[in-house]
Design an enzyme around this catalytic site. Structure first.
Site, short mmCIF file in Angstrom:
data_model
loop_
_atom_site.label_atom_id
_atom_site.label_comp_id
_atom_site.label_asym_id
_atom_site.label_seq_id
_atom_site.Cartn_x
_atom_site.Cartn_y
_atom_site.Cartn_z
CG HIS A 59 -0.08 0.11 2.51
ND1 HIS A 59 0.49 -0.98 3.12
CD2 HIS A 59 0.28 1.19 3.26
CE1 HIS A 59 1.17 -0.60 4.18
NE2 HIS A 59 1.06 0.73 4.29
CG HIS A 69 7.52 5.05 0.53
ND1 HIS A 69 7.24 6.08 1.42
CD2 HIS A 69 7.60 3.92 1.30
CE1 HIS A 69 7.18 5.58 2.65
NE2 HIS A 69 7.39 4.28 2.61
#
Length: 197
Positions: free
Chosen positions: A43, A129
């Protein structure tokens, strides 16, 4: 309850990431010493709220629903590897960086405005990220792995949902065969009229 807001890549994108990592790191020294994240748990964190009181969950959900309604769907592309020192290896962003940074700021603000939720504005700058792996002990130089993964670039997708996830308490392992993170709630970006992801 430990909570955080996130964006989830579609399963097809996760499968591409797994395949590209396997191809790029095959036979590479040190790759087998990393703790690779479970693909089901991959995620992009928007805001980490940490331990949150039960009384704060409802208001936080309401604020995040408002954040989602006020945010339009947007295209997102993961590309290029990065690292936080020699501790964490991740994929960065191409298209969608500005949109996800704005969504993250709104999600952090929702947590800051919710009594009983940890204030996620801890002074660190937000670096969007997707975590791939963590180094164990002893530390492992991640620069060669970062270079090997520089060309990983799965198919872009359209972000259509904001998700509230829960994590097990520190030191607690998930059930065998289960993902580490569980979805508490999910909202379509742009409000109810948005097509499901």
């Amino acid at each position: 309850m430990i909570l955080f807001a996130a964006v989830l890549p579609p399963p097809a994108v996760v499968a591409e990431i797994v395949a590209e990592i396997a191809a790029a790191t095959a036979g590479l020294p040190g790759a087998d010493r990393l703790r690779w994240s479970d693909p089901r748990d991959r995620h992009l964190t928007l805001a980490y709220y940490g331990p949150t009181s039960p009384e704060a969950v409802g208001p936080l959900r309401q604020r995040l629903a408002a954040v989602a309604t006020a945010s339009a769907p947007f295209p997102l592309a993961l590309c290029g590897a990065g690292r936080f020192a020699d501790r964490v290896l991740w994929l960065g962003l191409g298209a969608g960086r500005e949109e996800i940074t704005a969504l993250a700021a709104a999600a952090r603000s929702a947590g800051s405005a919710t009594p009983g939720a940890a204030d996620p504005a801890d002074g660190r700058s937000y670096v969007p990220h997707l975590t791939l792996a963590r180094a164990g002990r002893p530390p492992l130089p991640l620069a060669p792995l970062e270079s090997a993964l520089a060309d990983v670039a799965p198919t872009p997708w359209r972000v259509r949902r904001l998700v509230l996830l829960t994590a097990p308490p520190p030191g607690t392992a998930p059930q065998p065969g289960a993902a580490r993170y569980t979805t508490v709630a999910s909202w379509p970006l742009g409000g109810p009229a948005t097509a499901p992801a």
